[in-house]
Design a protein around this motif. Structure first.
Motif, mmCIF file in Angstrom:
data_model
loop_
_atom_site.group_PDB
_atom_site.id
_atom_site.type_symbol
_atom_site.label_atom_id
_atom_site.label_comp_id
_atom_site.label_asym_id
_atom_site.label_seq_id
_atom_site.Cartn_x
_atom_site.Cartn_y
_atom_site.Cartn_z
ATOM 1 N N LYS A 134 -5.644 -36.840 -41.403
ATOM 2 C CA LYS A 134 -6.531 -36.314 -40.407
ATOM 3 C C LYS A 134 -6.072 -35.942 -39.247
ATOM 4 O O LYS A 134 -7.044 -36.978 -38.135
ATOM 5 C CB LYS A 134 -7.979 -35.944 -41.363
ATOM 6 C CG LYS A 134 -9.172 -34.790 -40.255
ATOM 7 C CD LYS A 134 -10.691 -34.897 -40.695
ATOM 8 C CE LYS A 134 -11.513 -34.505 -39.890
ATOM 9 N NZ LYS A 134 -12.471 -34.538 -40.658
ATOM 10 N N ARG A 166 -11.887 -28.638 -34.710
ATOM 11 C CA ARG A 166 -10.637 -28.174 -35.366
ATOM 12 C C ARG A 166 -9.602 -29.621 -36.185
ATOM 13 O O ARG A 166 -9.275 -30.028 -35.099
ATOM 14 C CB ARG A 166 -9.607 -26.837 -35.803
ATOM 15 C CG ARG A 166 -11.062 -25.712 -34.561
ATOM 16 C CD ARG A 166 -11.418 -24.609 -36.161
ATOM 17 N NE ARG A 166 -11.808 -23.777 -35.845
ATOM 18 C CZ ARG A 166 -13.513 -23.279 -35.691
ATOM 19 N NH1 ARG A 166 -14.079 -24.304 -36.983
ATOM 20 N NH2 ARG A 166 -14.046 -22.350 -35.988
ATOM 21 N N HIS A 167 -9.546 -28.993 -37.324
ATOM 22 C CA HIS A 167 -8.322 -30.506 -37.618
ATOM 23 C C HIS A 167 -7.327 -29.971 -38.390
ATOM 24 O O HIS A 167 -7.885 -28.767 -39.485
ATOM 25 C CB HIS A 167 -9.016 -31.795 -38.580
ATOM 26 C CG HIS A 167 -10.413 -32.623 -37.621
ATOM 27 N ND1 HIS A 167 -11.007 -31.739 -37.509
ATOM 28 C CD2 HIS A 167 -10.558 -33.150 -37.549
ATOM 29 C CE1 HIS A 167 -11.866 -32.966 -37.035
ATOM 30 N NE2 HIS A 167 -11.501 -33.630 -36.467
ATOM 31 N N GLN A 168 -6.123 -29.941 -38.586
ATOM 32 C CA GLN A 168 -5.140 -30.245 -39.312
ATOM 33 C C GLN A 168 -4.368 -31.413 -40.762
ATOM 34 O O GLN A 168 -5.115 -32.568 -39.982
ATOM 35 C CB GLN A 168 -4.058 -29.414 -38.478
ATOM 36 C CG GLN A 168 -3.608 -30.665 -38.137
ATOM 37 C CD GLN A 168 -1.778 -30.839 -37.299
ATOM 38 O OE1 GLN A 168 -1.935 -29.337 -37.382
ATOM 39 N NE2 GLN A 168 -1.707 -31.047 -36.301
ATOM 40 N N TYR A 169 -3.939 -30.952 -41.836
ATOM 41 C CA TYR A 169 -3.563 -31.848 -41.873
ATOM 42 C C TYR A 169 -2.342 -32.400 -42.949
ATOM 43 O O TYR A 169 -1.751 -31.455 -42.954
ATOM 44 C CB TYR A 169 -4.497 -31.928 -44.048
ATOM 45 C CG TYR A 169 -6.439 -31.911 -43.382
ATOM 46 C CD1 TYR A 169 -7.188 -33.257 -43.726
ATOM 47 C CD2 TYR A 169 -6.989 -30.926 -43.475
ATOM 48 C CE1 TYR A 169 -8.643 -33.656 -43.746
ATOM 49 C CE2 TYR A 169 -8.376 -30.651 -42.847
ATOM 50 C CZ TYR A 169 -8.991 -32.507 -43.481
ATOM 51 O OH TYR A 169 -10.163 -31.650 -43.395
ATOM 52 N N TYR A 205 -6.662 -30.499 -34.026
ATOM 53 C CA TYR A 205 -5.437 -30.069 -33.133
ATOM 54 C C TYR A 205 -6.747 -29.167 -31.775
ATOM 55 O O TYR A 205 -6.124 -28.400 -31.217
ATOM 56 C CB TYR A 205 -5.135 -29.281 -33.874
ATOM 57 C CG TYR A 205 -5.738 -27.572 -34.332
ATOM 58 C CD1 TYR A 205 -5.972 -26.260 -33.876
ATOM 59 C CD2 TYR A 205 -6.413 -27.987 -36.161
ATOM 60 C CE1 TYR A 205 -6.002 -25.822 -34.776
ATOM 61 C CE2 TYR A 205 -6.530 -27.522 -36.509
ATOM 62 C CZ TYR A 205 -7.143 -25.215 -36.362
ATOM 63 O OH TYR A 205 -7.597 -24.546 -36.705
ATOM 64 N N GLN A 228 -5.833 -21.788 -44.057
ATOM 65 C CA GLN A 228 -4.448 -21.215 -44.574
ATOM 66 C C GLN A 228 -4.730 -22.198 -46.603
ATOM 67 O O GLN A 228 -4.353 -21.118 -46.791
ATOM 68 C CB GLN A 228 -2.878 -22.443 -43.725
ATOM 69 C CG GLN A 228 -2.644 -21.842 -42.953
ATOM 70 C CD GLN A 228 -2.478 -22.958 -41.923
ATOM 71 O OE1 GLN A 228 -1.877 -24.521 -42.231
ATOM 72 N NE2 GLN A 228 -1.093 -21.813 -41.512
ATOM 73 N N LYS A 230 1.827 -25.822 -44.863
ATOM 74 C CA LYS A 230 0.175 -24.957 -44.661
ATOM 75 C C LYS A 230 -0.599 -26.556 -43.969
ATOM 76 O O LYS A 230 0.156 -27.620 -44.504
ATOM 77 C CB LYS A 230 -0.102 -24.969 -45.678
ATOM 78 C CG LYS A 230 0.105 -23.139 -46.386
ATOM 79 C CD LYS A 230 -0.730 -22.969 -47.527
ATOM 80 C CE LYS A 230 -0.426 -21.635 -47.440
ATOM 81 N NZ LYS A 230 -1.318 -20.920 -48.110
ATOM 82 N N SER A 231 -1.208 -26.397 -43.639
ATOM 83 C CA SER A 231 -1.582 -28.087 -42.271
ATOM 84 C C SER A 231 -3.176 -27.277 -42.013
ATOM 85 O O SER A 231 -4.051 -28.731 -42.061
ATOM 86 C CB SER A 231 -1.188 -28.610 -41.234
ATOM 87 O OG SER A 231 -1.247 -27.625 -40.648
ATOM 88 N N ARG A 232 -3.781 -26.264 -42.131
ATOM 89 C CA ARG A 232 -5.241 -26.303 -41.241
ATOM 90 C C ARG A 232 -5.389 -25.370 -42.718
ATOM 91 O O ARG A 232 -5.434 -24.702 -43.912
ATOM 92 C CB ARG A 232 -5.017 -25.075 -40.458
ATOM 93 C CG ARG A 232 -4.535 -25.140 -39.365
ATOM 94 C CD ARG A 232 -4.368 -24.938 -37.781
ATOM 95 N NE ARG A 232 -3.830 -25.493 -36.962
ATOM 96 C CZ ARG A 232 -3.017 -24.691 -36.144
ATOM 97 N NH1 ARG A 232 -3.260 -23.538 -35.703
ATOM 98 N NH2 ARG A 232 -2.140 -25.710 -34.793
#
Length: 125
Positions: A70, A79-82, A73, A42, A37-39
């Motif tokens: 961070k 929007r960001h993912q981790y 994307y 999620q 998971k990254s978002r």
């Protein structure tokens, strides 16, 4: 944030570590990140049902403490993912031991999946 930026309450490595990862949620988020998971959405799908406010605070703290980065994307809307850093990935070994302890003492818990803590977290490009 490097180790000099953090105001330690003591020199005890247990107390220092618990100040950073000892809350109710951080290791659960790390678990999810190790499992791909990254978002933000999620993380909200996990069975523990973290609230959006708490998730925002925990992800921010993980970034400040160098456990995750961070990354954007999507630009419109932003929007960001981790993604876990090497420091964050190294917590996989800790989580594996916690899982084993939980399985040994609480037989109703999920069995540790083969390879847990050894895989690289998924990175979405």
């Amino acid at each position: 944030m490097n180790s000099q930026d953090y105001a330690h309450r003591s020199s005890c490595p247990i107390a220092t570590s618990l100040d950073i990862i000892g809350d109710k949620w951080t290791l659960v988020i790390v678990r999810d990140m190790l499992n791909g998971k990254s978002r933000f959405n999620q993380f909200l799908e996990s069975p523990e049902r973290i609230t959006t406010t708490v998730l925002t605070k925990r992800l921010g703290a993980m970034v400040r403490h160098g456990l995750a980065t961070k990354q954007p994307y999507q630009m419109h809307p932003p929007r960001h993912q981790y993604v876990l850093t090497d420091k964050g990935v190294s917590l996989g070994k800790v989580l594996l031991q916690i899982c084993r302890w939980g399985n040994d003492h609480y037989p109703m818990t999920w069995e540790v999946p083969d390879g847990f803590g050894k895989q690289e977290p998924s990175k979405i490009e």
